[in-house]
Design a protein around this motif. Structure first.
Motif, PDB file in Angstrom:
ATOM      1  N   THR A 178       0.838  -1.203   0.000  1.00 21.36           N
ATOM      2  CA  THR A 178       0.000   0.000   0.000  1.00 21.36           C
ATOM      3  C   THR A 178       0.872   1.251   0.000  1.00 21.36           C
ATOM      4  O   THR A 178       0.596   2.223  -0.720  1.00 21.36           O
ATOM      5  CB  THR A 178      -0.916   0.012   1.235  1.00 21.36           C
ATOM      6  OG1 THR A 178      -1.749  -1.144   1.217  1.00 21.36           O
ATOM      7  CG2 THR A 178      -1.779   1.263   1.261  1.00 21.36           C
ATOM      8  N   TYR A 435     -12.535   7.987  10.133  1.00 16.51           N
ATOM      9  CA  TYR A 435     -13.000   8.399   8.812  1.00 16.51           C
ATOM     10  C   TYR A 435     -13.492   9.843   8.829  1.00 16.51           C
ATOM     11  O   TYR A 435     -13.303  10.579   7.854  1.00 16.51           O
ATOM     12  CB  TYR A 435     -14.106   7.455   8.326  1.00 16.51           C
ATOM     13  CG  TYR A 435     -13.580   6.300   7.504  1.00 16.51           C
ATOM     14  CD1 TYR A 435     -13.915   6.155   6.163  1.00 16.51           C
ATOM     15  CD2 TYR A 435     -12.720   5.361   8.058  1.00 16.51           C
ATOM     16  CE1 TYR A 435     -13.423   5.106   5.402  1.00 16.51           C
ATOM     17  CE2 TYR A 435     -12.219   4.311   7.318  1.00 16.51           C
ATOM     18  CZ  TYR A 435     -12.575   4.188   5.981  1.00 16.51           C
ATOM     19  OH  TYR A 435     -12.074   3.141   5.236  1.00 16.51           O
ATOM     20  N   ASN A 438     -10.394  11.940   8.821  1.00 19.94           N
ATOM     21  CA  ASN A 438      -9.739  11.883   7.513  1.00 19.94           C
ATOM     22  C   ASN A 438     -10.518  12.671   6.466  1.00 19.94           C
ATOM     23  O   ASN A 438      -9.943  13.413   5.660  1.00 19.94           O
ATOM     24  CB  ASN A 438      -9.594  10.434   7.057  1.00 19.94           C
ATOM     25  CG  ASN A 438      -8.714   9.617   7.979  1.00 19.94           C
ATOM     26  OD1 ASN A 438      -7.971  10.168   8.783  1.00 19.94           O
ATOM     27  ND2 ASN A 438      -8.820   8.296   7.877  1.00 19.94           N
ATOM     28  N   THR A 472      -6.328   4.695  13.623  1.00 24.88           N
ATOM     29  CA  THR A 472      -7.041   3.749  12.755  1.00 24.88           C
ATOM     30  C   THR A 472      -6.875   2.295  13.163  1.00 24.88           C
ATOM     31  O   THR A 472      -7.674   1.444  12.762  1.00 24.88           O
ATOM     32  CB  THR A 472      -6.561   3.879  11.302  1.00 24.88           C
ATOM     33  OG1 THR A 472      -5.187   3.465  11.215  1.00 24.88           O
ATOM     34  CG2 THR A 472      -6.665   5.320  10.824  1.00 24.88           C
ATOM     35  N   SER A 474      -4.500   0.440  12.122  1.00 24.73           N
ATOM     36  CA  SER A 474      -3.981  -0.288  10.964  1.00 24.73           C
ATOM     37  C   SER A 474      -2.770   0.420  10.383  1.00 24.73           C
ATOM     38  O   SER A 474      -2.832   1.617  10.077  1.00 24.73           O
ATOM     39  CB  SER A 474      -5.081  -0.408   9.896  1.00 24.73           C
ATOM     40  OG  SER A 474      -4.548  -0.774   8.651  1.00 24.73           O
ATOM     41  N   THR A 476      -1.624  -0.295   7.510  1.00 26.90           N
ATOM     42  CA  THR A 476      -2.025  -0.080   6.117  1.00 26.90           C
ATOM     43  C   THR A 476      -2.753   1.257   5.974  1.00 26.90           C
ATOM     44  O   THR A 476      -2.462   2.046   5.070  1.00 26.90           O
ATOM     45  CB  THR A 476      -2.942  -1.218   5.634  1.00 26.90           C
ATOM     46  OG1 THR A 476      -2.242  -2.462   5.737  1.00 26.90           O
ATOM     47  CG2 THR A 476      -3.379  -0.997   4.197  1.00 26.90           C
ATOM     48  N   SER A 477      -3.704   1.515   6.873  1.00 25.62           N
ATOM     49  CA  SER A 477      -4.453   2.770   6.816  1.00 25.62           C
ATOM     50  C   SER A 477      -3.548   3.969   7.076  1.00 25.62           C
ATOM     51  O   SER A 477      -3.672   5.014   6.428  1.00 25.62           O
ATOM     52  CB  SER A 477      -5.589   2.748   7.842  1.00 25.62           C
ATOM     53  OG  SER A 477      -6.502   1.712   7.556  1.00 25.62           O
ATOM     54  N   SER A 480      -1.650   4.734   4.040  1.00 25.10           N
ATOM     55  CA  SER A 480      -2.530   5.373   3.057  1.00 25.10           C
ATOM     56  C   SER A 480      -2.711   6.854   3.375  1.00 25.10           C
ATOM     57  O   SER A 480      -2.752   7.695   2.474  1.00 25.10           O
ATOM     58  CB  SER A 480      -3.903   4.677   3.044  1.00 25.10           C
ATOM     59  OG  SER A 480      -3.777   3.332   2.673  1.00 25.10           O
TER      60      SER A 480
END
Length: 567
Positions: A178, A435, A438, A472, A474, A476-477, A480
């Protein structure tokens, strides 16, 4: 179409950052200081994030609530979908007694709980992280430690701290792939760079685990074994990430570290064998097993722990399990490994992903501050390829192997949802908060403000990843969110983009243990829902110490002292 504004407070990035941090501060104060139940703290903090988004940024109410809904949906799928099915498999083994067999099998490798904690939480947890990630290692290893006699709070703490060094290459290196996608940097360079940072953690985490379990005495008596496990893991992680394959990194490192530990125990044992005193329920995870057993008319077993035995010899030493039963005890985890491994075969993976649907969340349209369309509203429904679905398949294959009646397995599945009810609310609320932050631009405000530190940004670069994962849950998040920002900051400061992008992932792994999402998973797994604040205080110091080490390492790698480590 909502376009993000990064400096809504008096046109100042600094003042805007202070306001943007309010939801996070509220969450951690409610959890860590006021000791509020996690699900309630998460809901209150979500409300705070919505108020900041709507009143301060200003984001219209409709997209703000739509972003929260998308985050909550993502919290359930794929994250909770993994945890629920992982705990279900565990609960089936509790029902059939095979988890007791597994416990005795691990006890025969060593009757010292400090060694057991390292093998299970670190090595086996790293394997689970490599195959699934997203909270699975914490969910499974914490209950395994409970079954071995660990007290619930200590089991959860050990599982959380252990879930650090492997995270960057977790879920078959999805965080790294990612990161390569969002930064447009070569995957191999990023893999190599992270592989020159996280192995430093790998060396010290097993030592931290034995300290958590038994303090200074644990270090003094078991450091050779902990060091062997950590060094083998670190060397393997470095070698595989740099010269073999990013997705295979943690799989190989975890297996080699566990194998090295088992072999080393043939020539070395601690001077004293440590076993915690006191009685604890076998099914600390839960009440799911106990609740379902009560429904079935059975009683929940209680395991009285023997006192510390300086000469060695645990309570299970005299018990004998038939080889067939030992195989069945290991079978669920062997099946999990086989299912996840087969799912990576190109032909099968293509078949599984062929039904994946990606769509824009209805009604949610967002532009970044630069005017580019945000990818945040894109929701990926990989219902067949998801790790949680693969765990369902593994669970169905486990049913005949461990000889549990289908009706009882179904009751255990329903009981798992009841057991994790508060964790479900917590995780969905935390992801909804993430979210909203973000989508409104609150997260970008914080990141952009930190990126303005110039050359000193190398010192705080890992903190940005740490913050992203803390929010988050994560890596990965977090990659991102901040991967591209790290590249921009590196270019402005004349630093290596590869170094700072990798630092985002390496620093991020240390935010995993304080993420409310992971705290809720760990607390629910050991039957401590509502005590997430206690867990937070136990792991916060470790998170801060390790992230400080990572900050220093990255800073030195940005200077002539360790610049030779940057590919």
């Amino acid at each position: 179409m909502y376009r993000q504004i990064l400096d809504p407070v008096a046109g100042s990035l600094a003042w805007s950052s202070l306001v943007a941090a309010i939801p996070l501060l509220a969450l951690f104060v409610l959890l860590g200081i006021l000791r509020m139940t996690a699900w309630l703290a998460a809901l209150i903090s979500l409300a705070v994030a919505l108020v900041v988004a709507i009143v301060v940024y200003p984001m219209p109410a409709a997209p703000a609530f739509l972003a929260a809904a998308e985050g909550a949906a993502f919290g359930f799928f794929p994250i909770l979908w993994i945890v629920l099915n992982a705990i279900w498999i565990y609960n089936m083994t509790v029902h059939t007694g095979h988890f007791d067999v597994l416990r005795r099998s691990f006890a025969k490798v060593s009757d010292d709980q400090r060694i057991q904690g390292v093998i299970i939480a670190f090595s086996f947890g790293a394997l689970l992280e490599a195959l699934a990630g997203f909270g699975t290692p914490v969910a499974i290893t914490s209950v395994m430690l409970i079954a071995l006699g660990f007290k619930p709070l200590k089991a959860a703490t050990v599982a959380l701290v252990a879930n650090t060094a492997p995270v960057a290459f977790g879920a078959l290196a999805v965080p790294i792939t990612t990161l390569a996608t969002v930064t447009n940097l070569p995957l191999h360079d990023l893999s190599a760079m992270v592989g020159r940072q996280t192995p430093v953690l790998g060396v010290f985490v097993p030592l931290a685990l034995v300290f958590i379990i038994d303090g200074k005495r644990g270090i003094r008596q078991t450091w050779p074994g902990a060091l062997v496990c950590g060094v083998v893991f670190a060397v393997a992680q470095f070698a595989v990430s740099n010269y073999v394959s990013a997705p295979l990194t943690d799989i190989i490192a975890s297996l080699l570290s566990a194998g090295a530990m088992v072999l080393f125990l043939r020539v070395w044992t601690p001077a004293e064998s440590y076993v915690e005193g006191g009685g604890v329920p076998v099914t600390g995870a839960a009440a799911v097993a106990g609740g379902s057993d009560r429904q079935a008319g059975a009683s929940t077993a209680t395991m009285e722990q023997p006192p510390r035995n300086p000469g060695g010899g645990g309570s299970d030493r005299g018990e004998y399990d038939r080889p067939a039963e030992v195989f069945r005890a290991y079978a669920p985890y062997l099946i999990i490994i086989a299912v996840f491994a087969l799912a990576q075969i190109p032909a099968l993976k293509d078949a599984l992903t062929s039904v994946t649907k990606t769509f824009n969340w209805p009604g949610l349209h967002i532009q970044s501050a630069a005017g580019k369309a945000s990818t945040l509203p894109q929701f990926k429904l990989d219902w067949l390829d998801a790790a949680g679905t693969l765990l369902v398949i593994a669970g169905l294959l486990t049913i005949p192997v461990i000889r549990i009646r289908p009706a009882r397995a179904l009751r255990a599945y329903g009981a798992t949802y009841r057991q994790l009810a508060t964790a479900i609310v917590t995780v969905m609320a935390v992801l909804a908060l993430a979210y909203v932050m973000n989508a409104s631009g609150q997260t970008a405000t914080l990141g952009t403000w930190m990126a303005g530190a110039g050359g000193a940004f190398a010192l705080i670069s890992p903190i940005l990843g740490w913050l992203g994962v803390a929010v988050t849950g994560s890596d990965t998040s977090s990659n991102s969110l901040f991967g591209a920002l790290q590249v921009v900051a590196a270019q402005k400061a004349g630093l290596s983009a590869t170094l700072l992008s990798a630092a985002n992932s390496s620093g991020g792994v240390l935010g995993k243990m304080i993420s409310p999402q992971n705290l809720a998973i760990a607390a629910a797994a050991v039957g401590m829902s509502g005590k997430e604040g206690d867990l937070f205080r136990r792991v916060l110091v470790w998170s801060l110490v390790f992230v400080a080490v990572m900050c220093l390492l990255v800073y030195l790698q940005s200077t002539s002292a360790l610049a030779w480590m940057v590919p």
